[in-house]
Design a protein around this motif. Structure first.
Motif, PDB file in Angstrom:
ATOM      1  N   ASP A   1       0.843  -1.207   0.000  1.00  0.00           N
ATOM      2  CA  ASP A   1       0.000   0.000   0.000  1.00  0.00           C
ATOM      3  C   ASP A   1       0.874   1.251   0.000  1.00  0.00           C
ATOM      4  O   ASP A   1       1.158   1.841   1.042  1.00  0.00           O
ATOM      5  N   PHE A   2       1.268   1.652  -1.199  1.00  0.00           N
ATOM      6  CA  PHE A   2       2.241   2.729  -1.345  1.00  0.00           C
ATOM      7  C   PHE A   2       1.766   4.038  -0.724  1.00  0.00           C
ATOM      8  O   PHE A   2       2.515   4.686   0.018  1.00  0.00           O
ATOM      9  N   GLU A   3       0.566   4.476  -1.018  1.00  0.00           N
ATOM     10  CA  GLU A   3       0.123   5.793  -0.548  1.00  0.00           C
ATOM     11  C   GLU A   3       0.051   5.852   0.979  1.00  0.00           C
ATOM     12  O   GLU A   3       0.447   6.852   1.580  1.00  0.00           O
ATOM     13  N   ARG A   4      -0.430   4.804   1.599  1.00  0.00           N
ATOM     14  CA  ARG A   4      -0.514   4.784   3.062  1.00  0.00           C
ATOM     15  C   ARG A   4       0.876   4.803   3.687  1.00  0.00           C
ATOM     16  O   ARG A   4       1.143   5.562   4.616  1.00  0.00           O
TER      17      ARG A   4
ATOM     18  N   SER B   1       3.663   5.783   2.269  1.00  0.00           N
ATOM     19  CA  SER B   1       4.331   7.035   1.924  1.00  0.00           C
ATOM     20  C   SER B   1       3.909   8.156   2.868  1.00  0.00           C
ATOM     21  O   SER B   1       4.741   8.954   3.323  1.00  0.00           O
ATOM     22  N   ALA B   2       2.619   8.224   3.189  1.00  0.00           N
ATOM     23  CA  ALA B   2       2.122   9.254   4.109  1.00  0.00           C
ATOM     24  C   ALA B   2       2.761   9.109   5.488  1.00  0.00           C
ATOM     25  O   ALA B   2       3.170  10.108   6.112  1.00  0.00           O
ATOM     26  N   LEU B   3       2.881   7.896   5.974  1.00  0.00           N
ATOM     27  CA  LEU B   3       3.513   7.659   7.274  1.00  0.00           C
ATOM     28  C   LEU B   3       4.997   8.044   7.242  1.00  0.00           C
ATOM     29  O   LEU B   3       5.533   8.563   8.236  1.00  0.00           O
ATOM     30  N   THR B   4       5.623   7.812   6.110  1.00  0.00           N
ATOM     31  CA  THR B   4       7.033   8.176   5.959  1.00  0.00           C
ATOM     32  C   THR B   4       7.209   9.685   6.020  1.00  0.00           C
ATOM     33  O   THR B   4       8.089  10.190   6.729  1.00  0.00           O
ATOM     34  N   PHE B   5       6.390  10.407   5.289  1.00  0.00           N
ATOM     35  CA  PHE B   5       6.490  11.866   5.310  1.00  0.00           C
ATOM     36  C   PHE B   5       6.188  12.424   6.701  1.00  0.00           C
ATOM     37  O   PHE B   5       6.829  13.385   7.149  1.00  0.00           O
ATOM     38  N   GLU B   6       5.227  11.840   7.384  1.00  0.00           N
ATOM     39  CA  GLU B   6       4.911  12.292   8.741  1.00  0.00           C
ATOM     40  C   GLU B   6       6.138  12.193   9.637  1.00  0.00           C
ATOM     41  O   GLU B   6       6.446  13.122  10.403  1.00  0.00           O
ATOM     42  N   ALA B   7       6.878  11.092   9.529  1.00  0.00           N
ATOM     43  CA  ALA B   7       8.065  10.882  10.361  1.00  0.00           C
ATOM     44  C   ALA B   7       9.204  11.823   9.983  1.00  0.00           C
ATOM     45  O   ALA B   7       9.837  12.427  10.866  1.00  0.00           O
ATOM     46  N   ILE B   8       9.469  11.979   8.702  1.00  0.00           N
ATOM     47  CA  ILE B   8      10.638  12.786   8.323  1.00  0.00           C
ATOM     48  C   ILE B   8      10.358  14.279   8.393  1.00  0.00           C
ATOM     49  O   ILE B   8      11.278  15.070   8.617  1.00  0.00           O
TER      50      ILE B   8
ATOM     51  N   LYS C   1      -1.823  16.214  -0.981  1.00  0.00           N
ATOM     52  CA  LYS C   1      -2.751  16.566  -2.053  1.00  0.00           C
ATOM     53  C   LYS C   1      -1.987  17.038  -3.284  1.00  0.00           C
ATOM     54  O   LYS C   1      -2.385  16.775  -4.426  1.00  0.00           O
ATOM     55  N   HIS C   2      -0.872  17.737  -3.042  1.00  0.00           N
ATOM     56  CA  HIS C   2      -0.032  18.189  -4.155  1.00  0.00           C
ATOM     57  C   HIS C   2       0.959  17.116  -4.579  1.00  0.00           C
ATOM     58  O   HIS C   2       1.185  16.899  -5.772  1.00  0.00           O
ATOM     59  N   TYR C   3       1.544  16.446  -3.594  1.00  0.00           N
ATOM     60  CA  TYR C   3       2.638  15.513  -3.877  1.00  0.00           C
ATOM     61  C   TYR C   3       2.191  14.309  -4.695  1.00  0.00           C
ATOM     62  O   TYR C   3       2.902  13.880  -5.619  1.00  0.00           O
ATOM     63  N   VAL C   4       1.046  13.734  -4.375  1.00  0.00           N
ATOM     64  CA  VAL C   4       0.630  12.482  -5.033  1.00  0.00           C
ATOM     65  C   VAL C   4       0.548  12.632  -6.553  1.00  0.00           C
ATOM     66  O   VAL C   4       1.165  11.852  -7.289  1.00  0.00           O
ATOM     67  N   PRO C   5      -0.177  13.644  -7.088  1.00  0.00           N
ATOM     68  CA  PRO C   5      -0.201  13.778  -8.556  1.00  0.00           C
ATOM     69  C   PRO C   5       1.140  14.208  -9.145  1.00  0.00           C
ATOM     70  O   PRO C   5       1.488  13.794 -10.255  1.00  0.00           O
ATOM     71  N   ILE C   6       1.905  15.009  -8.409  1.00  0.00           N
ATOM     72  CA  ILE C   6       3.229  15.422  -8.898  1.00  0.00           C
ATOM     73  C   ILE C   6       4.151  14.213  -8.979  1.00  0.00           C
ATOM     74  O   ILE C   6       4.884  14.031  -9.959  1.00  0.00           O
ATOM     75  N   ASN C   7       4.107  13.368  -7.965  1.00  0.00           N
ATOM     76  CA  ASN C   7       4.920  12.158  -7.969  1.00  0.00           C
ATOM     77  C   ASN C   7       4.538  11.250  -9.143  1.00  0.00           C
ATOM     78  O   ASN C   7       5.413  10.699  -9.831  1.00  0.00           O
ATOM     79  N   GLN C   8       3.237  11.115  -9.380  1.00  0.00           N
ATOM     80  CA  GLN C   8       2.783  10.290 -10.497  1.00  0.00           C
ATOM     81  C   GLN C   8       3.271  10.856 -11.822  1.00  0.00           C
ATOM     82  O   GLN C   8       3.687  10.105 -12.717  1.00  0.00           O
TER      83      GLN C   8
ATOM     84  N   SER D   1       6.382  20.093  -4.992  1.00  0.00           N
ATOM     85  CA  SER D   1       5.305  20.038  -4.003  1.00  0.00           C
ATOM     86  C   SER D   1       5.416  21.173  -2.997  1.00  0.00           C
ATOM     87  O   SER D   1       4.420  21.829  -2.660  1.00  0.00           O
ATOM     88  N   PHE D   2       6.638  21.437  -2.519  1.00  0.00           N
ATOM     89  CA  PHE D   2       6.836  22.558  -1.597  1.00  0.00           C
ATOM     90  C   PHE D   2       6.564  23.888  -2.295  1.00  0.00           C
ATOM     91  O   PHE D   2       5.956  24.798  -1.712  1.00  0.00           O
ATOM     92  N   ASP D   3       6.998  24.002  -3.541  1.00  0.00           N
ATOM     93  CA  ASP D   3       6.749  25.243  -4.301  1.00  0.00           C
ATOM     94  C   ASP D   3       5.256  25.480  -4.481  1.00  0.00           C
ATOM     95  O   ASP D   3       4.789  26.625  -4.404  1.00  0.00           O
ATOM     96  N   ARG D   4       4.512  24.418  -4.728  1.00  0.00           N
ATOM     97  CA  ARG D   4       3.065  24.545  -4.929  1.00  0.00           C
ATOM     98  C   ARG D   4       2.385  25.075  -3.669  1.00  0.00           C
ATOM     99  O   ARG D   4       1.354  25.738  -3.747  1.00  0.00           O
ATOM    100  N   MET D   5       3.006  24.804  -2.505  1.00  0.00           N
ATOM    101  CA  MET D   5       2.460  25.286  -1.234  1.00  0.00           C
ATOM    102  C   MET D   5       3.076  26.616  -0.810  1.00  0.00           C
ATOM    103  O   MET D   5       2.777  27.116   0.271  1.00  0.00           O
ATOM    104  N   SER D   6       3.976  27.154  -1.647  1.00  0.00           N
ATOM    105  CA  SER D   6       4.698  28.400  -1.331  1.00  0.00           C
ATOM    106  C   SER D   6       5.461  28.264  -0.019  1.00  0.00           C
ATOM    107  O   SER D   6       5.534  29.203   0.795  1.00  0.00           O
ATOM    108  N   TYR D   7       6.029  27.067   0.185  1.00  0.00           N
ATOM    109  CA  TYR D   7       6.811  26.794   1.391  1.00  0.00           C
ATOM    110  C   TYR D   7       8.274  26.669   0.979  1.00  0.00           C
ATOM    111  O   TYR D   7       8.627  25.807   0.160  1.00  0.00           O
ATOM    112  N   THR D   8       9.106  27.542   1.530  1.00  0.00           N
ATOM    113  CA  THR D   8      10.509  27.589   1.128  1.00  0.00           C
ATOM    114  C   THR D   8      11.335  26.551   1.877  1.00  0.00           C
ATOM    115  O   THR D   8      11.326  26.504   3.110  1.00  0.00           O
ATOM    116  N   VAL D   9      12.036  25.732   1.117  1.00  0.00           N
ATOM    117  CA  VAL D   9      12.936  24.722   1.687  1.00  0.00           C
ATOM    118  C   VAL D   9      14.245  24.790   0.910  1.00  0.00           C
ATOM    119  O   VAL D   9      14.241  24.779  -0.318  1.00  0.00           O
ATOM    120  N   GLU D  10      15.350  24.883   1.640  1.00  0.00           N
ATOM    121  CA  GLU D  10      16.651  24.922   0.981  1.00  0.00           C
ATOM    122  C   GLU D  10      16.904  23.617   0.218  1.00  0.00           C
ATOM    123  O   GLU D  10      16.450  22.544   0.630  1.00  0.00           O
TER     124      GLU D  10
END
Length: 229
Positions: A19-22, A24-31, A46-53, A77-86
């Protein structure tokens, strides 16, 4: 439709058994917690899933490499949320994602039951476009590696599904032929059309109940495979 005279069953891994999506979500929550990333997880996904596909399609078509895939799917995905990450942090998150992902191992409902049902009757195999290091960890940590006689990934074959060469590679590795084999997967283009184009019968794991041609064998739940095998 019931398949007879089959000896070898080839499964896709992600989105079919694992179950990739489930996971993957748990992985992102941890990191995200580890790196102090202050975004709403559900909004990010919501942004990452279609971008990843989208980037996986480009990767499958040999238009980008795996490093570009790993970086751009996060950065966009971060850009789509206007969230700056180095960039350095994006790279760290990317590395951690690959490291953490195989540690979460939820399978689709019915996966173990259907593997237990099929194992005594058929030789089971995996054909995956995923990265070897990650897919090996998923199979091992989810305790399903022992079901499969062979595992073919795109790095071994040098091409990705739906390229005919990866199916030919997998058949040769399994020491079987097209007529005796069946492919089961969730990607209509990569798994189903890819298999059919090389003369391999296929079953579409149609979790989201897409409209497909009536001549395509399909199941909506893994347990339904018992009715056709």
């Amino acid at each position: 439709m019931r398949f007879t005279n089959k000896t070898d069953i080839f499964f896709d891994l992600d989105h079919t058994l694992w179950d990739f999506e489930r996971n993957s979500a748990l992985t992102f929550e941890a990191i995200f917690q580890k790196h102090g990333i202050g975004v709403n997880l559900q909004e990010f996904l919501k942004h990452y899933v279609p971008i990843n596909q989208y980037y996986w399609v480009l990767y499958r078509e040999e238009k980008i490499g795996h490093q570009e895939l790993r970086y751009k799917r996060l950065k966009d995905s971060f850009d789509r949320m206007s969230y700056t990450v180095e960039d350095a942090t994006v790279d760290l998150i990317s590395d951690d994602y690959i490291r953490y992902l195989p540690t979460f191992n939820h399978l689709f409902d019915g996966a173990i039951d259907v593997l237990d049902y099929l194992k005594p009757k058929y030789n089971l195999h995996i054909i995956t476009n995923g990265f070897q290091e990650v897919q090996t960890g998923k199979l091992r940590n989810s305790n399903i590696a022992h079901y499969f006689a062979t595992v073919t990934n795109s790095e071994m074959a040098g091409v990705k599904k739906p390229n005919p060469k990866i199916f030919e590679y997998a058949l040769n590795l399994a020491k079987t032929d097209r007529a005796s084999s069946l492919m089961i997967g969730d990607s209509f283009e990569a798994d189903i059309e890819g298999a059919l184009n090389v003369g391999l019968d296929a079953v579409f794991f149609n979790e989201f109940k897409m409209e497909v041609r009536k001549d395509i064998a399909q199941v909506f739940h893994l347990s339904e495979l018992k009715n056709i095998l």
